[in-house]
Design a protein around this motif. Structure first.
Motif, PDB file in Angstrom:
ATOM      1  N   GLN A   1       0.957  -1.193  -0.056  1.00 34.61           N
ATOM      2  CA  GLN A   1       0.042  -0.061  -0.100  1.00 34.61           C
ATOM      3  C   GLN A   1       0.964   1.066   0.042  1.00 34.61           C
ATOM      4  OE1 GLN A   1      -2.815  -0.482   3.083  1.00 34.61           O
ATOM      5  NE2 GLN A   1      -3.232  -2.517   2.702  1.00 34.61           N
ATOM      6  N   LYS A   2       1.939   1.228   0.730  1.00 35.59           N
ATOM      7  CA  LYS A   2       2.929   2.343   1.005  1.00 35.59           C
ATOM      8  C   LYS A   2       3.443   2.731  -0.385  1.00 35.59           C
ATOM      9  CE  LYS A   2       6.874   4.156   3.545  1.00 35.59           C
ATOM     10  NZ  LYS A   2       7.597   4.296   2.324  1.00 35.59           N
ATOM     11  N   TYR A   3       3.669   1.640  -1.020  1.00 36.44           N
ATOM     12  CA  TYR A   3       4.653   1.797  -2.590  1.00 36.44           C
ATOM     13  C   TYR A   3       3.438   2.467  -3.540  1.00 36.44           C
ATOM     14  CZ  TYR A   3       6.304   0.458  -7.166  1.00 36.44           C
ATOM     15  OH  TYR A   3       6.553   0.382  -8.586  1.00 36.44           O
ATOM     16  N   ASN A   4       2.107   1.798  -3.506  1.00 37.70           N
ATOM     17  CA  ASN A   4       1.060   2.330  -4.461  1.00 37.70           C
ATOM     18  C   ASN A   4       0.742   3.766  -4.050  1.00 37.70           C
ATOM     19  OD1 ASN A   4       0.975  -0.220  -5.318  1.00 37.70           O
ATOM     20  ND2 ASN A   4      -0.782  -0.785  -4.068  1.00 37.70           N
ATOM     21  N   HIS A   5       0.990   4.202  -2.702  1.00 38.20           N
ATOM     22  CA  HIS A   5       0.412   5.564  -2.278  1.00 38.20           C
ATOM     23  C   HIS A   5       1.533   6.760  -2.899  1.00 38.20           C
ATOM     24  CE1 HIS A   5      -2.671   4.475   0.788  1.00 38.20           C
ATOM     25  NE2 HIS A   5      -3.483   5.104  -0.150  1.00 38.20           N
ATOM     26  N   GLU A   6       2.771   6.067  -2.686  1.00 36.17           N
ATOM     27  CA  GLU A   6       4.120   7.022  -3.155  1.00 36.17           C
ATOM     28  C   GLU A   6       3.777   7.235  -4.682  1.00 36.17           C
ATOM     29  OE1 GLU A   6       7.170   4.726  -1.855  1.00 36.17           O
ATOM     30  OE2 GLU A   6       7.327   5.534   0.031  1.00 36.17           O
ATOM     31  N   LEU A   7       3.437   6.175  -5.567  1.00 38.14           N
ATOM     32  CA  LEU A   7       3.208   6.556  -6.799  1.00 38.14           C
ATOM     33  C   LEU A   7       2.171   7.393  -7.196  1.00 38.14           C
ATOM     34  CD1 LEU A   7       3.287   3.032  -8.420  1.00 38.14           C
ATOM     35  CD2 LEU A   7       5.027   4.518  -8.421  1.00 38.14           C
ATOM     36  N   VAL A   8       1.106   7.352  -6.335  1.00 43.09           N
ATOM     37  CA  VAL A   8      -0.040   8.516  -6.659  1.00 43.09           C
ATOM     38  C   VAL A   8       0.470   9.891  -6.365  1.00 43.09           C
ATOM     39  CG1 VAL A   8      -2.376   8.923  -6.264  1.00 43.09           C
ATOM     40  CG2 VAL A   8      -1.923   6.615  -6.411  1.00 43.09           C
ATOM     41  N   VAL A   9       0.894   9.975  -5.256  1.00 38.31           N
ATOM     42  CA  VAL A   9       1.603  11.207  -4.573  1.00 38.31           C
ATOM     43  C   VAL A   9       2.321  11.688  -5.437  1.00 38.31           C
ATOM     44  CG1 VAL A   9       2.741  12.150  -2.836  1.00 38.31           C
ATOM     45  CG2 VAL A   9       0.861  10.695  -2.167  1.00 38.31           C
ATOM     46  N   LYS A  10       3.327  10.944  -5.987  1.00 39.89           N
ATOM     47  CA  LYS A  10       4.449  11.345  -7.253  1.00 39.89           C
ATOM     48  C   LYS A  10       3.646  11.788  -8.246  1.00 39.89           C
ATOM     49  CE  LYS A  10       8.556   9.909  -9.402  1.00 39.89           C
ATOM     50  NZ  LYS A  10       9.573   9.006  -9.915  1.00 39.89           N
ATOM     51  N   CYS A  11       2.619  11.229  -8.875  1.00 40.75           N
ATOM     52  CA  CYS A  11       1.783  11.631 -10.064  1.00 40.75           C
ATOM     53  C   CYS A  11       1.360  12.968  -9.775  1.00 40.75           C
ATOM     54  CB  CYS A  11       0.744  10.619 -10.034  1.00 40.75           C
ATOM     55  SG  CYS A  11      -0.562  10.919 -11.194  1.00 40.75           S
ATOM     56  N   LEU A  12       0.621  13.252  -8.442  1.00 39.96           N
ATOM     57  CA  LEU A  12      -0.022  14.385  -8.355  1.00 39.96           C
ATOM     58  C   LEU A  12       1.021  15.528  -8.256  1.00 39.96           C
ATOM     59  CD1 LEU A  12      -2.449  13.214  -5.581  1.00 39.96           C
ATOM     60  CD2 LEU A  12      -3.280  14.199  -7.902  1.00 39.96           C
ATOM     61  N   LYS A  13       2.297  15.196  -7.575  1.00 35.89           N
ATOM     62  CA  LYS A  13       3.255  16.253  -7.452  1.00 35.89           C
ATOM     63  C   LYS A  13       3.713  16.704  -9.125  1.00 35.89           C
ATOM     64  CE  LYS A  13       7.801  17.401  -5.413  1.00 35.89           C
ATOM     65  NZ  LYS A  13       8.859  16.756  -4.720  1.00 35.89           N
ATOM     66  N   GLU A  14       3.899  15.865  -9.652  1.00 29.02           N
ATOM     67  CA  GLU A  14       4.310  16.094 -11.257  1.00 29.02           C
ATOM     68  C   GLU A  14       3.169  16.904 -11.810  1.00 29.02           C
ATOM     69  OE1 GLU A  14       6.301  13.305 -13.638  1.00 29.02           O
ATOM     70  OE2 GLU A  14       7.205  12.360 -12.004  1.00 29.02           O
ATOM     71  N   LEU A  15       1.921  16.854 -11.542  1.00 31.77           N
ATOM     72  CA  LEU A  15       0.812  17.527 -11.962  1.00 31.77           C
ATOM     73  C   LEU A  15       0.870  18.908 -11.341  1.00 31.77           C
ATOM     74  CD1 LEU A  15      -1.766  14.937 -12.497  1.00 31.77           C
ATOM     75  CD2 LEU A  15      -0.781  16.128 -14.184  1.00 31.77           C
ATOM     76  N   GLY A  16       1.619  19.209 -10.454  1.00 34.25           N
ATOM     77  CA  GLY A  16       1.403  20.302  -9.666  1.00 34.25           C
ATOM     78  C   GLY A  16       0.686  20.652  -8.531  1.00 34.25           C
ATOM     79  N   VAL A  17       0.392  19.163  -7.870  1.00 31.47           N
ATOM     80  CA  VAL A  17      -0.567  19.114  -6.730  1.00 31.47           C
ATOM     81  C   VAL A  17       0.165  18.553  -5.449  1.00 31.47           C
ATOM     82  CG1 VAL A  17      -2.665  18.131  -5.976  1.00 31.47           C
ATOM     83  CG2 VAL A  17      -2.778  18.993  -8.332  1.00 31.47           C
ATOM     84  N   LEU A  18       0.255  19.169  -4.421  1.00 32.87           N
ATOM     85  CA  LEU A  18       0.973  18.721  -3.337  1.00 32.87           C
ATOM     86  C   LEU A  18       0.030  17.737  -2.463  1.00 32.87           C
ATOM     87  CD1 LEU A  18       3.775  21.640  -2.656  1.00 32.87           C
ATOM     88  CD2 LEU A  18       3.888  19.520  -4.155  1.00 32.87           C
ATOM     89  N   ALA A  19       0.417  16.680  -2.249  1.00 31.42           N
ATOM     90  CA  ALA A  19      -0.575  15.966  -1.307  1.00 31.42           C
ATOM     91  C   ALA A  19       0.282  15.082  -0.426  1.00 31.42           C
ATOM     92  CB  ALA A  19      -1.545  15.373  -2.315  1.00 31.42           C
ATOM     93  N   TYR A  20      -0.476  14.205   0.258  1.00 35.89           N
ATOM     94  CA  TYR A  20       0.210  13.451   1.163  1.00 35.89           C
ATOM     95  C   TYR A  20      -0.630  12.095   1.521  1.00 35.89           C
ATOM     96  CZ  TYR A  20      -2.400  14.882   5.304  1.00 35.89           C
ATOM     97  OH  TYR A  20      -3.472  15.391   6.166  1.00 35.89           O
ATOM     98  N   ALA A  21      -0.360  10.725   1.840  1.00 37.29           N
ATOM     99  CA  ALA A  21      -1.100   9.865   2.011  1.00 37.29           C
ATOM    100  C   ALA A  21      -1.432   9.742   3.705  1.00 37.29           C
ATOM    101  CB  ALA A  21      -0.334   8.601   1.511  1.00 37.29           C
ATOM    102  N   THR A  22      -2.373   9.303   3.978  1.00 31.15           N
ATOM    103  CA  THR A  22      -2.590   9.199   5.601  1.00 31.15           C
ATOM    104  C   THR A  22      -2.362   7.760   5.875  1.00 31.15           C
ATOM    105  OG1 THR A  22      -5.048   8.739   5.593  1.00 31.15           O
ATOM    106  CG2 THR A  22      -4.060  10.973   5.539  1.00 31.15           C
ATOM    107  N   GLU A  23      -2.309   7.374   6.977  1.00 26.06           N
ATOM    108  CA  GLU A  23      -2.134   5.924   7.804  1.00 26.06           C
ATOM    109  C   GLU A  23      -3.693   5.029   7.113  1.00 26.06           C
ATOM    110  OE1 GLU A  23      -1.125   5.564  11.680  1.00 26.06           O
ATOM    111  OE2 GLU A  23       0.729   6.463  11.293  1.00 26.06           O
ATOM    112  N   ARG A  24      -4.727   5.725   7.288  1.00 30.37           N
ATOM    113  CA  ARG A  24      -5.935   5.433   6.880  1.00 30.37           C
ATOM    114  C   ARG A  24      -6.079   4.911   5.394  1.00 30.37           C
ATOM    115  NH1 ARG A  24     -10.375   5.086   9.816  1.00 30.37           N
ATOM    116  NH2 ARG A  24     -11.568   5.110   7.828  1.00 30.37           N
ATOM    117  N   GLY A  25      -5.167   5.526   4.533  1.00 29.29           N
ATOM    118  CA  GLY A  25      -5.193   5.081   3.204  1.00 29.29           C
ATOM    119  C   GLY A  25      -5.814   6.288   2.348  1.00 29.29           C
TER     120      GLY A  25
END
Length: 345
Positions: free
Chosen positions: A105-129
């Protein structure tokens, strides 16, 4: 036909123009059960408007079934846990499907957060998912998970330009008097990622997530499943199982209902224990209605299902002394549980 040879490839990015939510969840399941050792897959799709509840949730608690019926919004119960979500053509559904040994799950969330960052959106994943915006902590994505013996998936949504007012209306219920051990959704303030970057749309997000996923794999095959394509019998069968009333409603975990309603004879309090739509216990109390009549109705309804055909069959075969009162009790069931419409949701 969706050919099994697709599954012989290693890592895959799968997209589709199918918007039928039942078919898309069935395709996801097909990809899951056919996942090979050492394989990672990304499946992205867009559904027509629908509400999707978790495997162990109660639709009467989670949804506004009346409004969904009026607006022709489908209800789905998925195979994974987690909370209730609203899908429409303006949000993306992504699913990371992998060999269980690779699932993270951690790896997958990192990919989504990285995708958002490259689109110009800063975000983070929580422990809840969840994934939340850095700027205001609003939720833009929710996730759910499922593991089988050898495979696992992590799927989620991404709000892009969804109508958030409609979202909140469809996933709000007026059944506050129900008590349940089912998994309740944790409500959060939500936002679209387009609020941060107006140029983002569903196409740009899907393309960026595909790019980020592919960069991290040794090899990745792109597969497109067209709505014109003939799908396998197993996919069609699974989609039809998802459409069935029994899966949507009769899989509801045990819950308790305590309510009051008025009849011509006076006010009646009712307490029910219901499991998988079967009435396990029922208690009717009233200061104005004779206890013998109340006990008679309790006996008739006990161990029956809160299902429109069954309720109407009981009504048709009732031979007791006070048919008018009995009908008022059954009308309460029909109204409270939306029995006349839930087959159509």
């Amino acid at each position: 036909m969706l050919n099994i040879c697709y599954y012989e490839l290693m890592n895959k990015i799968v997209t589709t123009d199918i918007t039928d939510p039942y078919l898309n969840l069935a395709i996801e399941n097909d990809l899951l059960i056919n996942t090979k050792p050492g394989q990672r897959q990304l499946f992205q799709f867009i559904n027509r408007p629908c509400v999707v509840i978790g495997r162990f949730q109660n639709p009467w608690i989670e949804c506004n079934l009346k409004k969904m019926h009026l607006d022709e919004i489908s209800l789905l119960r998925r195979q994974s846990g987690g909370g209730t979500v609203y899908h429409d053509q303006n949000n993306i559904n992504f699913s990371f499907i992998a060999d269980k040994e690779l699932h993270s799950q951690k790896y997958n969330h990192e990919l989504v957060v990285k995708c958002l960052k490259e689109l110009g959106v800063l975000a983070y994943a929580t422990e809840r998912g969840d994934i939340r915006l850095d700027t205001n902590d609003k939720k833009i994505s929710g996730s759910a998970f499922k593991q089988k013996k050898s495979q696992a998936f992590h799927h989620g949504t991404m709000l892009v330009t969804t109508d958030l007012e409609l979202l909140n209306e469809y996933i709000s219920s007026d059944k506050q008097d129900l008590e349940t051990k089912s998994i309740a959704s944790v409500r959060s303030k939500v936002a679209n990622i387009s609020e941060i970057k107006s140029s983002i749309n569903t196409t740009t997000f899907m393309q960026m997530l595909s790019d980020v996923f592919q960069r991290d794999q040794d090899y990745c095959e792109h597969i497109f499943i067209s709505k014109e394509q003939v799908l396998s019998d197993s996919i069609i069968k699974y989609a039809n199982e998802l459409r069935a009333y029994n899966w949507k409603f009769s899989e509801t975990p045990k819950f308790v209902c305590e309510s009051l309603f008025k009849t011509k004879q006076g006010e009646v309090s009712i307490e029910l224990v219901i499991k998988k739509t079967k009435i396990e216990s029922i208690s009717l109390e009233s200061q104005e209605v004779h206890p013998i009549l109340l006990n008679e109705i309790e006996s008739l309804l006990l161990n029956n299902f809160i299902e429109i055909n069954e309720i109407e069959q009981i009504d048709n075969h009732y031979t007791g002394v006070d048919r008018e009162f009995f009908k008022e009790v059954l009308d309460w069931f029909k109204s409270y549980f939306n029995l006349k419409i839930i087959h159509l949701v």
